[in-house]
Design a protein around this motif. Structure first.
Motif, PDB file in Angstrom:
ATOM      1  N   ALA A 135       0.840  -1.197   0.000  1.00 35.97           N
ATOM      2  CA  ALA A 135       0.000   0.000   0.000  1.00 35.97           C
ATOM      3  C   ALA A 135       0.878   1.252   0.000  1.00 35.97           C
ATOM      4  O   ALA A 135       2.085   1.190   0.248  1.00 35.97           O
ATOM      5  CB  ALA A 135      -0.905  -0.001   1.228  1.00 35.97           C
ATOM      6  N   ASP A 136       0.263   2.405  -0.296  1.00 39.45           N
ATOM      7  CA  ASP A 136       0.947   3.683  -0.174  1.00 39.45           C
ATOM      8  C   ASP A 136       0.919   4.066   1.295  1.00 39.45           C
ATOM      9  O   ASP A 136      -0.017   4.702   1.778  1.00 39.45           O
ATOM     10  CB  ASP A 136       0.269   4.745  -1.040  1.00 39.45           C
ATOM     11  N   LYS A 137       1.934   3.671   2.017  1.00 39.61           N
ATOM     12  CA  LYS A 137       1.924   3.811   3.469  1.00 39.61           C
ATOM     13  C   LYS A 137       2.004   5.262   3.935  1.00 39.61           C
ATOM     14  O   LYS A 137       1.626   5.570   5.067  1.00 39.61           O
ATOM     15  CB  LYS A 137       3.084   3.007   4.068  1.00 39.61           C
ATOM     16  N   PHE A 138       2.477   6.148   3.101  1.00 40.74           N
ATOM     17  CA  PHE A 138       2.660   7.535   3.513  1.00 40.74           C
ATOM     18  C   PHE A 138       1.492   8.431   3.112  1.00 40.74           C
ATOM     19  O   PHE A 138       1.531   9.636   3.368  1.00 40.74           O
ATOM     20  CB  PHE A 138       3.965   8.079   2.935  1.00 40.74           C
ATOM     21  N   ALA A 139       0.461   7.864   2.496  1.00 35.67           N
ATOM     22  CA  ALA A 139      -0.696   8.666   2.089  1.00 35.67           C
ATOM     23  C   ALA A 139      -1.372   9.270   3.316  1.00 35.67           C
ATOM     24  O   ALA A 139      -1.784   8.547   4.226  1.00 35.67           O
ATOM     25  CB  ALA A 139      -1.683   7.808   1.313  1.00 35.67           C
ATOM     26  N   GLY A 140      -1.472  10.577   3.359  1.00 36.68           N
ATOM     27  CA  GLY A 140      -2.124  11.260   4.470  1.00 36.68           C
ATOM     28  C   GLY A 140      -1.339  11.293   5.757  1.00 36.68           C
ATOM     29  O   GLY A 140      -1.878  11.714   6.790  1.00 36.68           O
ATOM     30  N   VAL A 141      -0.090  10.864   5.742  1.00 38.35           N
ATOM     31  CA  VAL A 141       0.734  10.823   6.949  1.00 38.35           C
ATOM     32  C   VAL A 141       1.600  12.085   7.006  1.00 38.35           C
ATOM     33  O   VAL A 141       2.322  12.393   6.051  1.00 38.35           O
ATOM     34  CB  VAL A 141       1.623   9.566   6.979  1.00 38.35           C
ATOM     35  N   ALA A 142       1.536  12.804   8.106  1.00 35.30           N
ATOM     36  CA  ALA A 142       2.342  14.011   8.271  1.00 35.30           C
ATOM     37  C   ALA A 142       3.753  13.643   8.725  1.00 35.30           C
ATOM     38  O   ALA A 142       3.935  12.832   9.634  1.00 35.30           O
ATOM     39  CB  ALA A 142       1.690  14.938   9.297  1.00 35.30           C
ATOM     40  N   TYR A 143       4.755  14.223   8.072  1.00 37.96           N
ATOM     41  CA  TYR A 143       6.141  13.972   8.466  1.00 37.96           C
ATOM     42  C   TYR A 143       7.027  15.081   7.911  1.00 37.96           C
ATOM     43  O   TYR A 143       6.641  15.826   7.003  1.00 37.96           O
ATOM     44  CB  TYR A 143       6.623  12.605   7.960  1.00 37.96           C
ATOM     45  N   ASP A 144       8.210  15.188   8.494  1.00 42.95           N
ATOM     46  CA  ASP A 144       9.239  16.044   7.929  1.00 42.95           C
ATOM     47  C   ASP A 144      10.489  15.201   7.741  1.00 42.95           C
ATOM     48  O   ASP A 144      10.472  13.992   7.986  1.00 42.95           O
ATOM     49  CB  ASP A 144       9.485  17.287   8.791  1.00 42.95           C
ATOM     50  N   ALA A 145      11.574  15.823   7.283  1.00 42.10           N
ATOM     51  CA  ALA A 145      12.793  15.075   6.986  1.00 42.10           C
ATOM     52  C   ALA A 145      13.710  15.042   8.208  1.00 42.10           C
ATOM     53  O   ALA A 145      13.986  16.084   8.827  1.00 42.10           O
ATOM     54  CB  ALA A 145      13.515  15.697   5.807  1.00 42.10           C
ATOM     55  N   ALA A 146      14.186  13.868   8.556  1.00 40.02           N
ATOM     56  CA  ALA A 146      15.189  13.756   9.614  1.00 40.02           C
ATOM     57  C   ALA A 146      16.443  14.515   9.174  1.00 40.02           C
ATOM     58  O   ALA A 146      16.764  14.558   7.983  1.00 40.02           O
ATOM     59  CB  ALA A 146      15.504  12.290   9.889  1.00 40.02           C
TER      60      ALA A 146
END
Length: 207
Positions: A135-146
């Motif tokens: 699945a598209d695991k990052f769909a709708g998931v908030a994150y920034d770059a380490a």
């Protein structure tokens, strides 16, 4: 020591060492132990069902391992992982285990970098999303770059550990991935504590 406590201890260590950019003191490697594989004619001493049932009594924290896109790929990689632990303070190393059949691991291996996101008690659904294959695991998931790896640092996580792949060892049907810690941090105290996994289901700390 809990996952958040481990991260805080490592933060103190890195600061005392002047990281980032501080020269690491060499650590002498120990001799490799003699290993013997189970022969084809030897029966496993315990059944897989018994192994799962007994080891399920050991409660663990829950993490999501993420990596930036590799080789010009369109999206980052990530998977839910409960087999994560601190490994060494000097140098700062962590480790996680991943199944040899994982389709996400090759993408992380190609990136050569990863970020460990320690999940909070309210992030059970997020964990389930990252446990699904294909699945598209990052769909709708908030994150920034380490800051060092550029891997996704998931919003709401209790702690994050930014790593470079240091070594990979075989361990039966899994791989043991060792990461050298480049940067890390903790979020504000969460009154609900970490997300735990115990006897096949999520749990949380209780007073």
């Amino acid at each position: 020591m809990g996952q958040a406590g481990m991260a805080e201890a490592a933060v103190r260590y890195l600061r005392s060492a002047g990281a980032p950019g501080a020269a690491a003191r060499p650590v002498e490697a120990l001799p490799r132990p003699e290993l013997r594989c189970v022969g084809e004619d030897e029966r496993a001493p315990v059944s897989q069902r018994a192994f799962r049932d007994v080891l399920g009594a050991f409660a663990t924290g829950v993490t999501v391992i993420t990596a930036p896109p590799a080789d010009g790929g369109p999206s980052p990689a990530g998977f839910a992982c409960q087999s994560f632990s601190a490994l060494s303070l000097d140098p700062p190393l962590v480790a996680f285990m991943v199944g040899r059949t994982s389709t996400t691991w090759p993408r992380i291996a190609r990136a050569g970098l990863f970020c460990v996101n320690v999940l909070g008690a309210a992030q059970g659904e997020l964990c389930r999303a990252f446990a699904v294959s294909g699945a598209d695991k990052f769909a709708g998931v908030a994150y920034d770059a380490a800051p060092v790896s550029g891997a996704p640092r998931l919003a709401g996580s209790l702690a994050w550990i930014d790593c470079t792949i240091h070594a990979v060892h075989t361990g039966g049907d899994h791989l043991i991935v060792v990461g050298r810690v480049d940067a890390l941090g903790t979020a504000a105290d969460d009154p609900d504590g970490p997300l735990l996994f115990h006897r096949g289901r999520f749990a949380r700390l209780s007073d």
